[in-house]
Design a protein around this motif. Sequence first.
Motif, PDB file in Angstrom:
ATOM      1  N   GLN A  77       0.843  -1.199   0.000  1.00 47.90           N
ATOM      2  CA  GLN A  77       0.000   0.000   0.000  1.00 47.90           C
ATOM      3  C   GLN A  77       0.876   1.246   0.000  1.00 47.90           C
ATOM      4  N   ASP A 115      -8.013   0.617   0.894  1.00 48.12           N
ATOM      5  CA  ASP A 115      -8.132   1.817   0.079  1.00 48.12           C
ATOM      6  C   ASP A 115      -9.062   1.536  -1.097  1.00 48.12           C
ATOM      7  N   SER A 116      -9.499   2.574  -1.749  1.00 45.51           N
ATOM      8  CA  SER A 116     -10.418   2.432  -2.880  1.00 45.51           C
ATOM      9  C   SER A 116     -10.082   3.494  -3.910  1.00 45.51           C
ATOM     10  N   TYR A 117      -9.161   3.180  -4.809  1.00 47.56           N
ATOM     11  CA  TYR A 117      -8.818   4.127  -5.868  1.00 47.56           C
ATOM     12  C   TYR A 117      -9.972   4.250  -6.867  1.00 47.56           C
ATOM     13  N   SER A 118     -10.514   3.106  -7.265  1.00 45.30           N
ATOM     14  CA  SER A 118     -11.579   3.085  -8.264  1.00 45.30           C
ATOM     15  C   SER A 118     -12.891   3.595  -7.694  1.00 45.30           C
ATOM     16  N   ASP A 122     -13.427  -1.465  -4.194  1.00 42.00           N
ATOM     17  CA  ASP A 122     -12.232  -1.248  -3.399  1.00 42.00           C
ATOM     18  C   ASP A 122     -11.031  -1.945  -4.044  1.00 42.00           C
ATOM     19  N   ASN A 123      -9.850  -1.679  -3.491  1.00 35.92           N
ATOM     20  CA  ASN A 123      -8.625  -2.183  -4.111  1.00 35.92           C
ATOM     21  C   ASN A 123      -8.481  -3.701  -4.019  1.00 35.92           C
ATOM     22  N   CYS A 153      -6.497   7.069  -9.225  1.00 38.39           N
ATOM     23  CA  CYS A 153      -7.940   6.854  -9.182  1.00 38.39           C
ATOM     24  C   CYS A 153      -8.598   6.870 -10.555  1.00 38.39           C
ATOM     25  N   PHE A 156      -7.673   3.418 -12.407  1.00 39.79           N
ATOM     26  CA  PHE A 156      -8.378   2.246 -11.884  1.00 39.79           C
ATOM     27  C   PHE A 156      -9.879   2.345 -12.126  1.00 39.79           C
TER      28      PHE A 156
END
Length: 208
Positions: A77, A115-118, A122-123, A153, A156
């Motif tokens: 991460q 984490d959740s870039y998209s 979530d990742n 972000c 993704f």
Amino acid sequence: MKALLLVDIQNGFCPGGNLAVADGDAVVPVANALIETGGYGVVAASQDWHPEGHGSFASAHPGMAPFTMGELSGKPQMMWPDHCVQDTADAAFHPDLNLAAIDFVQRKGENPKIDSYSAFRDNDHDAVTGLDAYLKQQGVTTLDIVGLALDFCVKFTALDALEMLPGVTVRLILDGCRGISEEGVEQALAEMRDAGVAIIDLKTAIGS
């Protein structure tokens, strides 16, 4: 129907924010021009919405510095500065963005353990946000994407759109995005092109 997705156009990612992207506020007039003249049936926006002490924050890991690689939930991460904490000015949308035109806001990054870039999931790909279901319900056939940051972000989100919205044309509007690093942007563009994302500009988006 065409839809526009505004990815994380928030104070935190613009100059003066806690995780500022260079020239990040330059995406705002592009987004507004698309909203006004792009002929979109739906305008959606994602919003990073982290709780205090989120696990992706370097401050949550004693001895870790921002922009170094650490671990979260057993996986590598990137450790970030505290940013876009819920109900703070840093998490608010940029004040010049045409907020009145946004039909749907999808918040993300609320689980402190992942984490959740998209904007779509979530990742870990364990939990979806619901944005895909909303866009399917609207009958979207083309999805145009702008926002911040291109090499995280935005990338993704675009890749997940291809996978989670089968049959939908996914287009990245390049002049409506900014990235964290030049190398990261080039790698992200290559990944998206290889996957089938169309890379276009504002003029093309408005005219098609």
